[in-house]
Design a protein around this motif. Structure first.
Motif, PDB file in Angstrom:
ATOM      1  N   THR A  85     -78.090  -2.378 -18.465  1.00 37.35           N
ATOM      2  CA  THR A  85     -76.673  -2.257 -19.387  1.00 37.35           C
ATOM      3  C   THR A  85     -77.612  -1.900 -20.852  1.00 37.35           C
ATOM      4  O   THR A  85     -77.141  -1.246 -21.642  1.00 37.35           O
ATOM      5  CB  THR A  85     -75.821  -3.221 -19.229  1.00 37.35           C
ATOM      6  OG1 THR A  85     -75.505  -3.446 -18.094  1.00 37.35           O
ATOM      7  CG2 THR A  85     -74.709  -2.967 -20.525  1.00 37.35           C
ATOM      8  N   LYS A  86     -78.374  -2.912 -21.173  1.00 37.71           N
ATOM      9  CA  LYS A  86     -79.073  -2.898 -22.366  1.00 37.71           C
ATOM     10  C   LYS A  86     -79.917  -1.598 -22.736  1.00 37.71           C
ATOM     11  O   LYS A  86     -79.778  -0.998 -23.757  1.00 37.71           O
ATOM     12  CB  LYS A  86     -79.939  -4.253 -22.749  1.00 37.71           C
ATOM     13  CG  LYS A  86     -80.584  -4.310 -24.037  1.00 37.71           C
ATOM     14  CD  LYS A  86     -81.399  -5.564 -24.070  1.00 37.71           C
ATOM     15  CE  LYS A  86     -81.876  -5.668 -25.339  1.00 37.71           C
ATOM     16  NZ  LYS A  86     -82.771  -7.061 -25.599  1.00 37.71           N
ATOM     17  N   TYR A  87     -80.632  -1.478 -21.643  1.00 38.79           N
ATOM     18  CA  TYR A  87     -81.461  -0.081 -21.752  1.00 38.79           C
ATOM     19  C   TYR A  87     -80.564   1.221 -21.737  1.00 38.79           C
ATOM     20  O   TYR A  87     -80.828   2.079 -22.807  1.00 38.79           O
ATOM     21  CB  TYR A  87     -82.269   0.048 -20.649  1.00 38.79           C
ATOM     22  CG  TYR A  87     -83.136   1.132 -20.618  1.00 38.79           C
ATOM     23  CD1 TYR A  87     -84.466   1.202 -21.067  1.00 38.79           C
ATOM     24  CD2 TYR A  87     -82.876   2.406 -19.880  1.00 38.79           C
ATOM     25  CE1 TYR A  87     -85.223   2.267 -21.292  1.00 38.79           C
ATOM     26  CE2 TYR A  87     -83.788   3.486 -19.980  1.00 38.79           C
ATOM     27  CZ  TYR A  87     -84.807   3.458 -20.843  1.00 38.79           C
ATOM     28  OH  TYR A  87     -85.690   4.328 -20.692  1.00 38.79           O
ATOM     29  N   ILE A  88     -79.373   1.187 -21.248  1.00 37.91           N
ATOM     30  CA  ILE A  88     -78.647   2.408 -21.347  1.00 37.91           C
ATOM     31  C   ILE A  88     -77.818   2.646 -22.661  1.00 37.91           C
ATOM     32  O   ILE A  88     -77.768   3.594 -23.312  1.00 37.91           O
ATOM     33  CB  ILE A  88     -77.315   2.456 -20.115  1.00 37.91           C
ATOM     34  CG1 ILE A  88     -77.945   2.608 -18.905  1.00 37.91           C
ATOM     35  CG2 ILE A  88     -76.368   3.500 -20.510  1.00 37.91           C
ATOM     36  CD1 ILE A  88     -77.103   2.417 -17.950  1.00 37.91           C
ATOM     37  N   THR A  89     -77.715   1.243 -23.463  1.00 35.09           N
ATOM     38  CA  THR A  89     -76.983   1.374 -24.524  1.00 35.09           C
ATOM     39  C   THR A  89     -78.098   1.417 -25.863  1.00 35.09           C
ATOM     40  O   THR A  89     -77.879   2.418 -26.451  1.00 35.09           O
ATOM     41  CB  THR A  89     -76.492  -0.040 -24.792  1.00 35.09           C
ATOM     42  OG1 THR A  89     -75.591  -0.442 -23.778  1.00 35.09           O
ATOM     43  CG2 THR A  89     -75.785   0.063 -26.222  1.00 35.09           C
ATOM     44  N   ALA A  90     -79.286   1.021 -25.494  1.00 34.98           N
ATOM     45  CA  ALA A  90     -80.500   1.305 -26.450  1.00 34.98           C
ATOM     46  C   ALA A  90     -81.593   1.435 -25.649  1.00 34.98           C
ATOM     47  O   ALA A  90     -82.320   0.472 -25.410  1.00 34.98           O
ATOM     48  CB  ALA A  90     -80.601   0.177 -27.421  1.00 34.98           C
ATOM     49  N   PRO A  91     -81.990   2.617 -25.351  1.00 37.77           N
ATOM     50  CA  PRO A  91     -83.130   2.883 -24.534  1.00 37.77           C
ATOM     51  C   PRO A  91     -84.544   2.790 -25.745  1.00 37.77           C
ATOM     52  O   PRO A  91     -84.716   2.826 -26.651  1.00 37.77           O
ATOM     53  CB  PRO A  91     -83.388   4.441 -24.558  1.00 37.77           C
ATOM     54  CG  PRO A  91     -81.718   4.956 -24.549  1.00 37.77           C
ATOM     55  CD  PRO A  91     -81.255   4.043 -25.577  1.00 37.77           C
ATOM     56  N   SER A  92     -85.395   1.983 -24.553  1.00 38.04           N
ATOM     57  CA  SER A  92     -86.504   1.562 -25.058  1.00 38.04           C
ATOM     58  C   SER A  92     -87.770   1.597 -24.332  1.00 38.04           C
ATOM     59  O   SER A  92     -87.897   1.434 -23.200  1.00 38.04           O
ATOM     60  CB  SER A  92     -86.703  -0.011 -25.635  1.00 38.04           C
ATOM     61  OG  SER A  92     -87.817  -0.374 -26.094  1.00 38.04           O
ATOM     62  N   ALA A  93     -88.869   2.255 -25.018  1.00 28.36           N
ATOM     63  CA  ALA A  93     -90.158   2.474 -24.094  1.00 28.36           C
ATOM     64  C   ALA A  93     -90.591   1.348 -23.572  1.00 28.36           C
ATOM     65  O   ALA A  93     -91.395   1.269 -22.555  1.00 28.36           O
ATOM     66  CB  ALA A  93     -91.071   3.261 -24.794  1.00 28.36           C
ATOM     67  N   ALA A  94     -90.635   0.078 -24.314  1.00 26.47           N
ATOM     68  CA  ALA A  94     -91.141  -1.178 -23.931  1.00 26.47           C
ATOM     69  C   ALA A  94     -90.350  -1.969 -22.848  1.00 26.47           C
ATOM     70  O   ALA A  94     -90.385  -3.016 -22.529  1.00 26.47           O
ATOM     71  CB  ALA A  94     -91.210  -2.224 -24.966  1.00 26.47           C
ATOM     72  N   SER A  95     -89.088  -1.518 -22.390  1.00 28.15           N
ATOM     73  CA  SER A  95     -88.120  -2.149 -21.553  1.00 28.15           C
ATOM     74  C   SER A  95     -88.859  -1.983 -20.112  1.00 28.15           C
ATOM     75  O   SER A  95     -89.498  -1.082 -19.739  1.00 28.15           O
ATOM     76  CB  SER A  95     -86.739  -1.363 -21.552  1.00 28.15           C
ATOM     77  OG  SER A  95     -86.004  -2.028 -20.666  1.00 28.15           O
ATOM     78  N   PRO A  96     -88.713  -3.156 -19.273  1.00 26.59           N
ATOM     79  CA  PRO A  96     -89.298  -3.246 -17.875  1.00 26.59           C
ATOM     80  C   PRO A  96     -88.552  -2.595 -17.032  1.00 26.59           C
ATOM     81  O   PRO A  96     -88.538  -2.977 -15.648  1.00 26.59           O
ATOM     82  CB  PRO A  96     -89.474  -4.891 -17.827  1.00 26.59           C
ATOM     83  CG  PRO A  96     -88.019  -5.374 -18.440  1.00 26.59           C
ATOM     84  CD  PRO A  96     -88.034  -4.401 -19.778  1.00 26.59           C
ATOM     85  N   VAL A  97     -87.407  -1.829 -17.370  1.00 25.51           N
ATOM     86  CA  VAL A  97     -86.134  -1.413 -16.265  1.00 25.51           C
ATOM     87  C   VAL A  97     -86.897  -0.366 -15.491  1.00 25.51           C
ATOM     88  O   VAL A  97     -86.769  -0.465 -14.097  1.00 25.51           O
ATOM     89  CB  VAL A  97     -85.267  -0.620 -17.161  1.00 25.51           C
ATOM     90  CG1 VAL A  97     -84.203  -0.002 -16.347  1.00 25.51           C
ATOM     91  CG2 VAL A  97     -84.439  -1.661 -18.054  1.00 25.51           C
ATOM     92  N   LEU A  98     -87.799   0.510 -15.804  1.00 24.61           N
ATOM     93  CA  LEU A  98     -88.434   1.616 -14.849  1.00 24.61           C
ATOM     94  C   LEU A  98     -89.283   0.892 -13.861  1.00 24.61           C
ATOM     95  O   LEU A  98     -89.244   1.244 -12.588  1.00 24.61           O
ATOM     96  CB  LEU A  98     -89.241   2.441 -15.688  1.00 24.61           C
ATOM     97  CG  LEU A  98     -89.877   3.747 -14.768  1.00 24.61           C
ATOM     98  CD1 LEU A  98     -88.807   4.512 -14.292  1.00 24.61           C
ATOM     99  CD2 LEU A  98     -90.585   4.386 -15.842  1.00 24.61           C
ATOM    100  N   PRO A  99     -90.189  -0.220 -14.140  1.00 23.75           N
ATOM    101  CA  PRO A  99     -90.787  -0.930 -13.082  1.00 23.75           C
ATOM    102  C   PRO A  99     -90.107  -1.496 -12.125  1.00 23.75           C
ATOM    103  O   PRO A  99     -90.297  -1.601 -10.951  1.00 23.75           O
ATOM    104  CB  PRO A  99     -91.544  -1.932 -13.737  1.00 23.75           C
ATOM    105  CG  PRO A  99     -91.921  -1.223 -15.148  1.00 23.75           C
ATOM    106  CD  PRO A  99     -90.590  -0.431 -15.588  1.00 23.75           C
TER     107      PRO A  99
END
Length: 430
Positions: A85-99
């Protein structure tokens, strides 16, 4: 009836007639019974096979519904994570969502890709790079078969879960899904599952040329499956490029999609062919047994009859004593049996002995009669001779001659002269 009577009055042996009669009396009713039983079995088997195809489709539809519910729950579980939810609100390249999403895809073989979309449908990140950066218009449904973008349409099976700030989208792998669905079909069956969406598009099919085609173009005779609200079956009309098929289908409970299974009518009728061959083999086996039994029975009956025929023909021979004795020897085997034929042979032998006795008695009577007839004829001939007038005259003359026999004192010369005088006297009288 006349034909039947005429047939059995032909110049055939009794063994042949008995064999034909037994074969007809055994095989004909059995063949008729086998035919009607086969018709009834075919009807029951056909209805059972239709029901089986329908149940296959219903069971596969339930498994597919269960799979879709699990993937909807998986999409909902992913969306509940705070980092998503946080990534969709504020995308960040350092987010661990993709892994994390990549780990989820690796853990589920039927999930091909996971996409995170913002409120406008823009793909923020995805486990497959070709989806990133494109804008998609999601349907109102949670499960759909085509993903539309401003560049191209991507067909497949998708499960979406919406959030206030965006959506989580799962792309399902068709091969793995059908591996799960096909678990309910027998390995030896050549049936093929297919899936049709609410717009009549073939979403999934083992034959790749039919994939993502409109059912009205690929198989017009399947249109009936779109109108059903539950389950059923139909028989597809044959076409030059496709053999006749039996279609079992069922509607999904989670979606207005139809899952079906197509089975070749040749394979569908294979059990009926086996049943027909079994019935035919049974009829042929019984026919052979009946023919062999009838032949043996005919021989057992015809042998005594042939012996009686030969014995009856030998009764007219001259040497009657020898023929009667030979007859008893030839018929001794048949006369010893306690059955009806044995009684007939014994009665025949008794009759032959009685005829022989009467024949001898008759011959004796005939011989006596001949002697009596000869004597009567002789007496009659004698009477005819003695009763004749000429014979009476001769008798009278003989008596007269006897009266004039010469005396003992007459000489032969005197006697001869006296006879001459009497003859001369008779001549003068004449």
């Amino acid at each position: 009836m006349k034909l039947f009577t005429k047939l059995f009055y032909q110049n055939w042996s009794i063994a042949s007639k008995i064999a034909i009669a037994m074969i007809l009396s055994v095989v004909l009713p059995m063949a008729i019974s086998a035919y009607f039983n086969l018709q009834q079995i075919a009807t029951i088997s056909t209805n059972s096979a239709y029901r089986q195809v329908e149940l296959l489709a219903s069971n596969a539809a339930r498994r597919f519904d269960h799979l879709l519910l699990e993937r909807q729950h998986l999409a909902e579980t992913i969306s509940r994570r705070m980092d998503v939810t946080k990534y969709i609100t504020a995308p960040s390249a350092a987010s661990p969502v993709l892994p994390q999403l990549t780990e989820i895809v690796a853990a589920h073989q039927d999930v091909e890709a996971i996409l995170l979309l913002d409120r406008e449908g823009h793909c923020l990140t995805a486990t497959m790079p070709q989806f990133i950066g494109r804008t998609y218009s999601l349907p109102d449904r949670e499960v759909f078969s085509r993903l539309h973008s401003n560049v191209w349409d991507y067909p497949g099976m998708f499960v979406a879960h919406r959030l206030g700030s965006g959506a989580v989208l799962l792309k399902l792998r068709g091969v793995e899904i059908w591996t799960v669905v096909n678990r309910g079909i027998a390995p030896a069956t050549t049936g093929q599952f297919f899936l049709v969406d609410e717009q009549g598009t073939i979403v999934s099919h083992p034959q790749l040329p039919l994939l993502y085609q409109k059912i009205v173009d690929a198989a017009p005779d399947w249109l009936y499956v779109l109108a059903t609200k539950s389950s059923g079956y139909l028989r597809s009309r044959p076409s030059p490029d496709r053999s006749p098929q039996i279609i079992g289908f069922a509607t999904l409970s989670t979606q207005p999609w139809v899952l079906g299974i197509s089975q070749s009518q040749k394979e569908f009728r294979a059990p009926l062919v086996d049943i027909t061959w079994l019935n035919l083999q049974g009829v042929v086996s019984v026919s052979l047994i009946a023919a062999l039994t009838a032949l043996l029975l005919g021989i057992c009956i015809s042998r005594p009859i042939q012996g009686l025929t030969t014995a009856a023909q030998s009764l007219g021979k001259d040497d009657e004593e020898a023929s009667i004795e030979q007859m008893h020897q030839d018929l001794a085997e048949f006369a010893a049996t306690p059955d009806d034929l044995g009684q007939l042979v014994r009665a025949f032998l008794k009759m032959a002995d009685e005829l022989h006795r009467r024949s001898r008695q008759l011959k004796t009577q005939v011989q006596s009669l001949r002697i009596e007839i000869d004597r009567t004829w002789r007496d009659r001939d004698v009477a005819e001779i003695t009763d004749n007038d000429r014979f009476q005259q001769l008798q009278l003359k003989i008596q007269q001659l006897r009266k004039h026999e010469r005396n003992g004192a007459e000489t032969e010369t005197d006697y001869f002269q006296r006879l001459q005088q009497q003859v001369q006297s008779l001549k003068e009288r004449v």
